[in-house]
Write a protein that holds these residues in place. Structure first.
Motif, short mmCIF file in Angstrom:
data_model
loop_
_atom_site.label_atom_id
_atom_site.label_comp_id
_atom_site.label_asym_id
_atom_site.label_seq_id
_atom_site.Cartn_x
_atom_site.Cartn_y
_atom_site.Cartn_z
N ILE A 20 1.03 -1.23 0.23
CA ILE A 20 -0.12 0.05 0.16
C ILE A 20 0.76 0.84 0.25
O ILE A 20 2.19 1.50 0.29
CB ILE A 20 -1.08 0.42 1.09
N SER A 21 0.40 2.71 -0.32
CA SER A 21 0.90 3.73 -0.81
C SER A 21 0.55 5.04 0.34
O SER A 21 -0.82 5.08 0.23
CB SER A 21 0.69 4.16 -2.02
N ASP A 22 1.64 5.33 1.04
CA ASP A 22 0.92 6.15 1.75
C ASP A 22 1.15 7.44 1.11
O ASP A 22 2.75 7.77 1.00
CB ASP A 22 1.37 6.11 3.60
N PHE A 30 -3.59 10.68 2.13
CA PHE A 30 -4.19 9.19 2.86
C PHE A 30 -3.75 7.76 1.93
O PHE A 30 -1.76 8.39 1.89
CB PHE A 30 -5.13 9.74 0.85
N THR A 31 -4.12 6.36 1.86
CA THR A 31 -3.55 5.58 1.84
C THR A 31 -4.40 5.03 0.71
O THR A 31 -5.89 4.68 0.96
CB THR A 31 -4.26 4.86 2.97
N LYS A 32 -3.16 4.75 -0.54
CA LYS A 32 -4.35 3.40 -1.96
C LYS A 32 -3.86 2.40 -1.78
O LYS A 32 -2.11 2.02 -1.52
CB LYS A 32 -4.15 4.98 -2.17
N PHE A 33 -3.45 1.79 -2.65
CA PHE A 33 -3.00 1.31 -3.42
C PHE A 33 -2.46 2.35 -4.48
O PHE A 33 -2.33 2.87 -4.94
CB PHE A 33 -3.55 -0.35 -4.35
N PRO A 34 -0.86 1.22 -5.12
CA PRO A 34 -0.30 1.99 -5.34
C PRO A 34 -0.33 1.88 -7.26
O PRO A 34 -1.82 1.43 -7.58
CB PRO A 34 1.14 1.10 -5.77
N GLY A 35 -0.63 3.06 -8.15
CA GLY A 35 -1.00 3.06 -9.27
C GLY A 35 -0.96 4.98 -10.04
O GLY A 35 -0.79 5.82 -9.24
N PRO A 103 2.46 4.22 9.19
CA PRO A 103 1.40 4.79 8.28
C PRO A 103 2.72 5.91 8.42
O PRO A 103 3.29 6.82 8.84
CB PRO A 103 0.93 4.97 8.56
N PHE A 104 2.47 6.55 6.96
CA PHE A 104 2.34 7.61 6.74
C PHE A 104 4.24 8.84 7.18
O PHE A 104 4.26 9.56 8.32
CB PHE A 104 2.00 9.56 7.19
N ASP A 105 4.89 7.46 7.20
CA ASP A 105 6.25 7.56 7.70
C ASP A 105 7.68 8.48 6.49
O ASP A 105 8.06 7.31 6.58
CB ASP A 105 6.86 5.98 7.75
#
Length: 148
Positions: A20-22, A30-35, A103-105
């Motif tokens: 996942i991508s932060d 926000f947190t989502k899937f890469p793309g 998260p969000f590091d």
């Protein structure tokens, strides 16, 4: 009003984790899937491969289609209507990019308008509530149905 076509990849590992991508854009986290977004003249698969190369320096293969947005979704950033397509993907090369555990590091990231870090979460632990956008939640729900 215009359409904004997005394409995302659900990258899983042999150890039953998912990437996942932060992200933080204009002080919105926000947190989502890469793309990301489709560029004019580009197909979905090429766009997803480009996005993974740009964001992760990672070559991928497409495993299967997971989900396409089937409801109205307004962009959080402009007046466009979002259409998102999700694929399960696998890495074609070793994962060498920086992986965070919290998260969000963004601690080691140079402060800029857009910041992005990646982390793996156990597939069994990731909940829809961990994802920010409705489309990602729907794709995660569909993916869980496929693998259970």
């Amino acid at each position: 009003m215009y359409f904004n076509v997005r394409v995302y990849g659900l990258l899983t590992t042999d150890t039953k984790e998912i990437l996942i991508s932060d992200e933080k854009v204009l002080n919105v986290s926000f947190t989502k899937f890469p793309g990301g977004g489709l560029e004019y003249g580009e197909g979905l698969i090429d766009a997803l491969k480009r996005e993974f190369m740009e964001e992760c320096q990672l070559e991928i293969d497409i495993v299967r289609h997971i989900y396409t947005t089937d409801f109205y979704e307004k962009s959080s950033f402009n007046d466009s209507q979002i259409i998102s397509i999700y694929y399960q993907v696998q890495a074609k090369s070793p994962i060498l990019f920086d992986i965070k555990t919290s998260p969000f590091d963004f601690s080691k990231e140079k402060q800029q308008e857009k910041m992005e870090v990646f982390r793996f979460m156990p597939i069994d632990s990731l909940q829809e509530a961990d994802l920010t956008f409705k489309t990602d939640k729907m794709a995660w729900h569909q993916f869980r149905e496929l693998i259970l």
